[in-house]
Write an enzyme that holds these catalytic residues in place. Sequence first.
Site, short mmCIF file in Angstrom:
data_model
loop_
_atom_site.label_atom_id
_atom_site.label_comp_id
_atom_site.label_asym_id
_atom_site.label_seq_id
_atom_site.Cartn_x
_atom_site.Cartn_y
_atom_site.Cartn_z
NE ARG A 171 14.33 57.26 36.76
CZ ARG A 171 15.00 57.39 35.43
NH1 ARG A 171 16.30 57.83 35.32
NH2 ARG A 171 14.17 56.79 34.60
CE LYS A 198 29.28 62.29 27.17
NZ LYS A 198 29.39 61.84 28.71
CD GLU A 238 18.47 56.42 38.62
OE1 GLU A 238 19.07 57.54 38.39
OE2 GLU A 238 18.01 55.65 37.99
#
Length: 622
Positions: free
Chosen positions: A390, A276, A362
């Site tokens: 979700r 990243k 989730e």
Amino acid sequence: MTLLQKVNDPADVRALSRPELHKLANELRTYLLESVSQTGGHLSSNLGTVELTIALHYVFNTPHDRIVWDVGHQTYPHKILTGRRDRMPSLRQFGGLSGFPRRDESPYDTFGTAHSSTSISAALGMALAARTKGEKRHSVAVIGDGAMSAGMAFEALNNAGVYEDIKMLVVLNDNDMSISPPVGALNRYLARLMSGQFYAAAKNVGKSVLPPSMREFAKRFEEHAKGMLTPATMFEEFGFNYIGPIDGHDLEALVPTLQNLKNLDGPQFLHVVTKKGQGYKLAEADPVLYHGPGKFNPAEGIQPSAAPAKKTYTQVFGDWLCDMASADDKLIGITPAMREGSGMVAFEQQFPDRYYDVGIAEQHAVTFAAGLACEGLKPVLAIYSTFLQRGYDQLIHDVALQNLDVTFALDRAGLVGADGATHAGNYDIAYLRCIPNMVVMTPSDENECRKMLSTAYRHPGPASVRYPRGAGPGTVIEADLDPIEIGKASVRRQGRQVAILAFGTMVAPALKAAEELNATVADMRFVKPLDTALVAQLASSHDLIVTIEEGAVMGGAGSAVAEALAAAGFVKPLLQLGLPDEFIDHGDAQQLLASCGLDAAGIIASVRERLGSKEPRLVANS
């Protein structure tokens, strides 16, 4: 003209020589940094996918070959290379480019994404559709290591692994681990060898000529040999041919490996390791800080700003969570991979043994909370409104049906601005109020938010508090942890003729509009249980009832009021204001609210129109 300026679509990338790809990568990374620093947006993740994006478009014949980007917040290089370079200054602005892939934005955006872990399922659907239609095309899913933690990704892997005749590739973009020692010249050679025709042919020959006992021995030996060098076993057991890990910033490894994989049938799995913030030292050093920055000067980096005068609702929640945890050692804090976004950093530091990050999962988060509640603990699930969607089945079946004591802190309720329709929390009021045993609260300011969190926590059953992104009106926050009376609203302004029943964030614009309309304003506080006594009182004393909410008008809080009026036998003019029955695009949040008629001016215009004024305004109402 730079090399990047000559690239207007992936065909131009494929026309470049291999050495030119390196120059293109440098120019693309530079342009990306300059562009995002001027608009704001996701930065670290996009800096990490520059070479991978170039390699995919260089090897595959896009858009004929399909690339599905998981989550999609790492697709800025993809957008730049697919004809949208000149539109990057409009990124995440009203009427501008989306920060995520959108099918209606470009034919190269083959699947709209923004929530995680959908790419493998979608790519498999596309691969099997190609087989059904007799079309020769490849499907590629690019998924991050975080998104691989969701059950849906493994459901798709389990399904895909049985189809040996599809052209499908899963690219695991692993940007959380450092590149291990085997990555280098030797590992690059092994990756190319294992992805080449010789290795594939050798495996097939072994299957055809060896006796069954020797085939099993050879298979185990192969798995053992590959396992010493690569973490292949799990994905191979799913039916994928695993290659990697390879350096995701090394075009000399990426391009030939992808070319070899392109020539293989069956489900393929390529593990690439990226960093990243690659190429921008400040983002490499702190990828979280540079994950989604606002505007900044790349030469100086993100500078610390003076503390804002107003706390955000997320900060209010984070402070409350630490205070309540200090007061009650049964409190357990849970997040599905949103520690920073949900304001739980301090809680993790102060109460590490009571903090659980379950990853991007989730469904599991909700049922995990239910399990904790079964044993007498008091879980608090901090989750964005859009992400709780979700876990809806788990919310109903595992929590509400059993009436378990779980507190849901719903961040990012209502419109969220630049992230757009995929992240907007427009539906939680409608999808929560229909569930038995559920308490639904809508605070109008920071102090009410804190008190409602305490109310939800003290309530012996499932309860939710929805609060918006950003800062509140600046209300003084009381330090106590006392709850408020459940189901009790309050009248904030007394007027005549018109009664505005405002929920949550809409109290402030309602009060402003009421000054001009001389209307009564009630801060309703609770969508469920609704203060039906106050609703009846206001209906008896006013000519027009107006409900206003920052949520879907269909089935929302206004519908709850309509049901209450009908049940009490009132036949009364009712104007329901809220978000319209459409997906609302990205842009400045206040501008979007105004476009929906949910600012003070919009409320005034809508009420006057209903009362017969000749000032029409298009808003969501009924």
